[in-house]
Design an enzyme around this catalytic site. Structure first.
Site, PDB file in Angstrom:
ATOM      1  N   VAL A  15       0.778  -1.097  -0.003  1.00  0.00           N
ATOM      2  CA  VAL A  15       0.089   0.171  -0.141  1.00  0.00           C
ATOM      3  C   VAL A  15       0.757   1.202   0.007  1.00  0.00           C
ATOM      4  O   VAL A  15       1.832   1.188   1.070  1.00  0.00           O
ATOM      5  CB  VAL A  15      -0.790  -0.117   1.384  1.00  0.00           C
ATOM      6  CG1 VAL A  15      -1.806   1.367   1.239  1.00  0.00           C
ATOM      7  CG2 VAL A  15      -1.798  -1.100   1.043  1.00  0.00           C
ATOM      8  N   CYS A  16       0.870   2.043  -1.212  1.00  0.00           N
ATOM      9  CA  CYS A  16       1.480   3.375  -1.098  1.00  0.00           C
ATOM     10  C   CYS A  16       3.088   3.139  -1.135  1.00  0.00           C
ATOM     11  O   CYS A  16       3.526   2.338  -1.707  1.00  0.00           O
ATOM     12  CB  CYS A  16       1.070   4.179   0.022  1.00  0.00           C
ATOM     13  SG  CYS A  16       1.784   6.007  -0.189  1.00  0.00           S
ATOM     14  N   SER A  17       3.868   3.560  -0.176  1.00  0.00           N
ATOM     15  CA  SER A  17       5.237   3.521  -0.248  1.00  0.00           C
ATOM     16  C   SER A  17       5.858   2.110   0.413  1.00  0.00           C
ATOM     17  O   SER A  17       6.961   1.826   0.389  1.00  0.00           O
ATOM     18  CB  SER A  17       5.863   4.675   0.626  1.00  0.00           C
ATOM     19  OG  SER A  17       5.513   4.564   2.028  1.00  0.00           O
TER      20      SER A  17
END
Length: 317
Positions: free
Chosen positions: A104-106
């Site tokens: 998720v994301c970074s």
């Protein structure tokens, strides 16, 4: 079949992205007849606090040993860019053992550091895309989409896009009925597709007088009918150009592409929950013919309707 989920939490953890994983995979919703997954939050050591970006600490119940044997290993966002080698090794071992990997994301930076993304297409938050390219030039970064599904690897953009990726995975592994039940409890729509662009004015349409929410609701109840952009614009009391612009601003895609996606989603539910023939399903969903249904179904889902039904039809049908 998805039965167990392990979440790797590292210092400088993003609280929202971690919370998305807890909300989708970690809650007991058996009172709604939804499956309960084995859910493990794993840090470097059990009981060792993990710092977050939100001014609190999280204490994982499991150490890295909790990652072993999980069907899904998820990595939420973190501001860290250097990671403990033992954590990376646990990720490599899980992937080698056949686990699906989700970021998720970074969190995608952690998977990249573990060497799991070479030559693969991934998503991340648009703000981090250039950094990811610079650090890992062998990774194909698509900064315009909400999430990317590459089978045993799912990567998502930031914040709310993580919800879309997680619900997509639930739909893929557990079916429409389960994902719709979870989405209802979360009060979010289950239908945003991964290929729509990240930066849209209204990621979730608001049902207000100046939005297209009422039109979208009406369309969902009339999928079996023929629709044109001109006809929908008239219903919305707009010019075709204004309607198309507003539609893209609120949904991130074109009217006809959105409509095709909703018809495919409806077809999935009918294939799972009824014994209707493929021709009857095509008719109820507005495709007009089984051939057209098969074409669009394979494009969106990746398999023909008959194969999908064999894998996901409810035992109660």
């Amino acid at each position: 079949m998805l039965r167990s989920v392990a979440v790797l939490v590292l210092d400088e953890l993003a609280v929202f992205e971690f919370g998305v994983l807890c909300e989708v995979f970690g809650l007991d919703r058996s009172d709604d007849d939804l499956p309960v997954l084995e859910y493990r939050v794993c840090g470097l050591e059990a009981g060792r606090p993990v710092s977050t970006t939100g001014g609190v600490q999280i204490v994982p119940e499991h150490g890295l040993e909790g990652i072993a044997g999980a069907d899904l290993v998820a990595v939420p966002a973190t501001r860290l860019r250097e990671y403990p080698e033992e954590a990376l090794e646990a990720l490599r071992a899980a992937e080698a053992a056949g686990a699906t990997m989700l970021s998720v994301c970074s969190g995608v930076f952690v998977l990249a550091a573990a060497g799991l993304l070479s030559g693969r297409r991934v998503a991340t938050h648009w703000h981090s895309a250039e950094e990811l390219r610079a650090r890992y030039p062998d990774v194909e970064v698509d900064q315009d989409v909400l999430f990317v599904d590459e089978g045993n690897l799912i990567t998502s953009a930031g914040t709310a896009a993580g919800i879309d990726a997680c619900l997509h995975l639930v739909r893929r592994e557990l079916g429409s009925a389960v994902v719709n039940g979870i989405a209802r409890r979360m009060v979010v729509p289950p239908q945003r597709e991964g290929g729509q662009r990240q930066f849209i004015e209204r990621p979730v349409p608001e049902c207000s007088a100046d939005s297209l929410g009422p039109i979208l609701d009406w369309l969902l109840g009339h999928l079996d009918e023929d629709h044109t952009v001109a006809g929908l614009a008239r219903r919305a009391a707009m010019s075709e150009r204004t309607f198309a612009r507003r539609f893209a601003a609120e949904t991130g895609t074109s009217p006809l592409r959105w409509l095709t996606r909703q018809r495919v989603l409806h077809a999935r539910r009918l294939l799972e929950d009824t014994d209707l023939s493929v021709d009857a399903v095509a008719d109820r969903c507005g495709f007009g013919s089984a051939t057209l249904l098969r074409h669009h179904f394979r494009q969106v889902v990746g398999v023909p309707p008959a194969d999908y039904r064999r894998s996901f039809q409810s035992a109660a049908v």
